[in-house]
Write an enzyme that holds these catalytic residues in place. Structure first.
Site, short mmCIF file in Angstrom:
data_model
loop_
_atom_site.label_atom_id
_atom_site.label_comp_id
_atom_site.label_asym_id
_atom_site.label_seq_id
_atom_site.Cartn_x
_atom_site.Cartn_y
_atom_site.Cartn_z
N GLU A 40 -7.77 -22.38 16.75
CA GLU A 40 -8.69 -23.40 16.25
C GLU A 40 -8.63 -24.60 17.18
O GLU A 40 -7.56 -25.17 17.39
CB GLU A 40 -8.29 -23.81 14.84
CG GLU A 40 -8.96 -25.07 14.33
CD GLU A 40 -8.25 -25.69 13.15
OE1 GLU A 40 -8.37 -26.92 12.96
OE2 GLU A 40 -7.56 -24.97 12.40
N LYS A 128 -7.72 -23.25 3.15
CA LYS A 128 -6.61 -23.90 3.85
C LYS A 128 -5.92 -24.86 2.89
O LYS A 128 -6.48 -25.90 2.56
CB LYS A 128 -7.14 -24.64 5.08
CG LYS A 128 -6.06 -25.39 5.85
CD LYS A 128 -6.65 -26.14 7.03
CE LYS A 128 -7.24 -27.48 6.63
NZ LYS A 128 -7.62 -28.29 7.80
#
Length: 226
Positions: A40, A128
């Site tokens: 990411e 998340k």
């Protein structure tokens, strides 16, 4: 591409924040060479969209290059155009909603049970839990008691030593940023980053069946089809 399945199999993704695009690309290349295949790139990195596009063009199809800290609809559109394989948000942002609209697999930030359910109802592929380190692995067991199929990933305060604990508690994967990057994003040695990456991968390598609940079917943790 089924993002949840990919993250569950890979067990870890790197979070890259750097002080410039070239340094971010150096970190991407180092991590891929060390065996990290899901990454990411945070939009807090200067020219992060360019980094994502270049990393995508350099890496093979087995490497997932995603975009992090996607806050706005415009950011979601920009990273989608750059070819981001997934989008990560710190919360249920406008960028989260737009990513789902664009068909970009979403990892949506949440903390409480209400937020987890809201993220899933928005269409997130995974949630998340951030900051995971504030509450620890036990918090994942508590969340999964009423929401047993919730696809949770642990981010924030997770390092190689603690990553196996979160996986054992039911997290599908862990996202690791500063404990992995160290100073590599600001000029630190790439060799040290590669060594930390190898240690992290060794720590999360399964020795038997993956911990945690099975990958859910099309119904969300709320029982409502997404």
């Amino acid at each position: 591409m089924d993002l949840l399945t990919e993250l569950t199999e890979r067990r870890v993704f790197a979070i890259i924040r750097a002080d410039g695009p070239e340094r971010a690309l150096d970190c991407v290349r180092t991590l891929i060479a060390a065996g990290v295949t899901a990454l990411e790139v945070s939009l807090t990195t200067p020219d992060a969209v360019e980094v994502i596009a270049r990393a995508r063009s350099e890496s093979g199809p087995a490497v997932l290059i995603g975009a992090g800290t996607v806050l706005t609809a415009h950011q979601a559109e920009s990273v989608a155009a750059a070819g981001a394989a997934f989008a990560v948000t710190p919360a249920l942002t406008k960028g989260a909603h737009r990513s789902v609209e664009l068909g970009v697999p979403l990892v949506c930030g949440a903390l409480t049970p209400t937020e987890v359910v809201a993220a899933l109802e928005c269409g997130a592929a995974a949630v998340k839990v951030f900051p995971a380190g504030v509450h620890g692995p036990g918090y994942f067991r508590e969340l999964l008691a009423p929401l047993p199929t919730a696809p949770l990933v642990a981010v924030g305060g997770v390092d190689a030593a603690r990553a196996p604990e979160y996986l054992a508690a039911g997290a599908r994967a862990v996202g690791v940023g500063s404990p992995l990057l160290g100073e590599a994003g600001t000029g630190g040695p790439q060799e040290a980053l590669a060594a930390r990456a190898r240690d992290l991968l060794a720590a999360v390598r399964p020795t038997g069946p993956l911990a945690g609940p099975a990958v859910p079917g099309p119904a969300s943790a709320t029982g409502v089809d997404r």
